[in-house]
Design a protein around this motif. Structure first.
Motif, mmCIF file in Angstrom:
data_model
loop_
_atom_site.group_PDB
_atom_site.id
_atom_site.type_symbol
_atom_site.label_atom_id
_atom_site.label_comp_id
_atom_site.label_asym_id
_atom_site.label_seq_id
_atom_site.Cartn_x
_atom_site.Cartn_y
_atom_site.Cartn_z
ATOM 1 N N SER A 171 0.816 -1.216 0.000
ATOM 2 C CA SER A 171 0.000 0.000 0.000
ATOM 3 C C SER A 171 0.851 1.268 0.000
ATOM 4 O O SER A 171 0.333 2.369 -0.135
ATOM 5 N N THR A 172 2.168 1.133 0.116
ATOM 6 C CA THR A 172 3.029 2.326 -0.006
ATOM 7 C C THR A 172 3.228 2.699 -1.480
ATOM 8 O O THR A 172 3.679 3.789 -1.785
ATOM 9 N N ILE A 173 2.921 1.760 -2.372
ATOM 10 C CA ILE A 173 3.299 1.967 -3.781
ATOM 11 C C ILE A 173 2.295 2.805 -4.578
ATOM 12 O O ILE A 173 2.687 3.678 -5.339
ATOM 13 N N ALA A 174 0.986 2.540 -4.373
ATOM 14 C CA ALA A 174 -0.017 3.238 -5.193
ATOM 15 C C ALA A 174 0.101 4.768 -5.061
ATOM 16 O O ALA A 174 0.099 5.475 -6.072
ATOM 17 N N PRO A 175 0.231 5.306 -3.822
ATOM 18 C CA PRO A 175 0.343 6.763 -3.731
ATOM 19 C C PRO A 175 1.613 7.321 -4.373
ATOM 20 O O PRO A 175 1.629 8.460 -4.835
ATOM 21 N N LEU A 176 2.662 6.488 -4.451
ATOM 22 C CA LEU A 176 3.883 6.957 -5.120
ATOM 23 C C LEU A 176 3.621 7.180 -6.604
ATOM 24 O O LEU A 176 4.068 8.158 -7.193
ATOM 25 N N ALA A 177 2.862 6.252 -7.195
ATOM 26 C CA ALA A 177 2.555 6.375 -8.623
ATOM 27 C C ALA A 177 1.706 7.620 -8.873
ATOM 28 O O ALA A 177 1.848 8.286 -9.898
ATOM 29 N N ARG A 178 0.850 7.949 -7.908
ATOM 30 C CA ARG A 178 0.015 9.141 -8.096
ATOM 31 C C ARG A 178 0.820 10.422 -7.879
ATOM 32 O O ARG A 178 0.600 11.435 -8.537
ATOM 33 N N ALA A 179 1.771 10.389 -6.945
ATOM 34 C CA ALA A 179 2.574 11.591 -6.681
ATOM 35 C C ALA A 179 3.617 11.818 -7.786
ATOM 36 O O ALA A 179 3.988 12.952 -8.061
ATOM 37 N N PHE A 180 4.079 10.733 -8.394
ATOM 38 C CA PHE A 180 5.124 10.841 -9.429
ATOM 39 C C PHE A 180 4.656 10.163 -10.706
ATOM 40 O O PHE A 180 5.135 9.073 -11.047
ATOM 41 N N PRO A 181 3.722 10.795 -11.412
ATOM 42 C CA PRO A 181 3.188 10.153 -12.619
ATOM 43 C C PRO A 181 4.284 9.841 -13.638
ATOM 44 O O PRO A 181 4.167 8.886 -14.405
#
Ligand SMILES: [Zn+2]
Ligand SMILES: [Zn+2]
Length: 309
Positions: free
Chosen positions: A88-98
């Motif tokens: 669950s740490t990964i999905a927000p990373l993809a959103r913060a760094f498209p």
């Protein structure tokens, strides 16, 4: 002071709202980091507290010699195995760094399939062992600095949460260095607070805060004759401190007139314009952080390491 789940997430949201209101030009970066910082706060709140026996006790003698409490291996060991919580740490990373979406997807797939072992990766990361991480980066077709950056971001909430029991104990012991007494990472932000303007540093990895000599550079610990401050006119409480000795800078806040305000994980986001000004002058950050490693847009990190002393 122990924060509850909603306290930290709400404090971050409020800090980012203030940034958007006061500095509309920073809205895109505040929006991008809101996802990351709030989801991190929620994740931490859901983690069990660290059991005392999982952590070594602070050793006054070692600290007096400048040795942080936790070694790289111990920090890597704070990471949960790959599972729902780590994932669950990964999905927000993809959103913060498209701009890193494809790289993040390949890393996740590799962990999902068990082709890469997260614990092994974290130990290599904390040892700065490129011989270990390099082949993995090639296999995933992810540039090595990007892989280091992503692993550091995955590790961060676990370290923040699980080192909590150490923070108060460490603060009772003397420490005069510019890197963190708990984890050894360099600080992401400095601030002045209280009578006489005591200077504090906030760790870029575990979030620990400690007092530090106002005259010294946190990176090279040189006395500050070569220290320059830069400001934006009209916002004199925000600054970047540039050190000509080592070519590093740190952003800062003067909170002496802001009674009751405190530093949060979002504070440095409101100072990104100072990161840009310092980097345009040729300076590098004291600590590489998610927001100061991005180029002008959210392209991704450029050749920086997660640096520990
Ligand atoms: Zn730390
Ligand atoms: Zn310096």
């Amino acid at each position: 002071m122990t924060m509850t789940k909603h306290d930290e997430a709400r404090t971050i949201e409020e800090a980012l709202d203030r940034i958007r209101r006061d500095q509309p030009s920073l809205k895109p970066i505040a929006d991008a980091f809101q996802v990351l910082l709030v989801s991190r706060a929620v994740l931490k709140a859901g983690m069990p507290d660290c059991q005392g026996r999982q952590l070594p006790s602070p050793d006054a003698k070692k600290l007096s010699e400048g040795v942080p409490v936790l070694t790289g291996d111990e920090l890597a060991g704070l990471m949960d195995p790959w599972g729902e919580r780590a994932a669950s740490t990964i999905a927000p990373l993809a959103r913060a760094f498209p701009g890193l979406e494809a790289e993040i997807r390949r890393l996740k797939e590799s962990l999902d399939k068990g082709e890469s072992d997260l614990g092994h990766c974290m130990r290599a990361l904390m040892k700065d062992d490129d011989a270990e991480l390099g082949p993995m980066a090639s296999r995933l077709v992810v540039p090595l600095p990007v892989l280091r950056f992503l692993l550091g971001q995955i590790l961060k909430p676990f370290v923040e949460k699980k080192t909590q029991p150490l923070h108060a104990a460490v603060r009772r012991l003397p420490w005069h260095r510019g890197y963190c007494p708990v984890c050894g990472a360099f600080p992401e932000i400095t601030y002045l607070q209280g009578e006489g303007g005591q200077r504090w540093l906030r760790c870029s990895l575990c979030g620990h805060e400690w007092q530090f000599n106002r005259m010294l550079c946190p990176r090279c610990e040189t006395q500050g004759q070569k220290k320059n401050l830069i400001y934006v006119e009209g916002r004199r409480d925000e600054f970047a401190e540039l050190c000509a000795s080592c070519g590093r800078y740190i952003v800062g806040l003067d909170l002496r007139e802001h009674i009751g305000e405190s530093i949060t994980a979002a504070s440095a986001i409101g100072l990104v314009h100072l990161d840009i000004m310092a980097q345009e002058r040729g300076y590098s950050p004291v600590a590489s952080c998610a927001w100061n490693m991005v180029e002008s847009s959210h392209g991704g990190p450029e050749g920086k390491k997660l640096e520990r002393q």
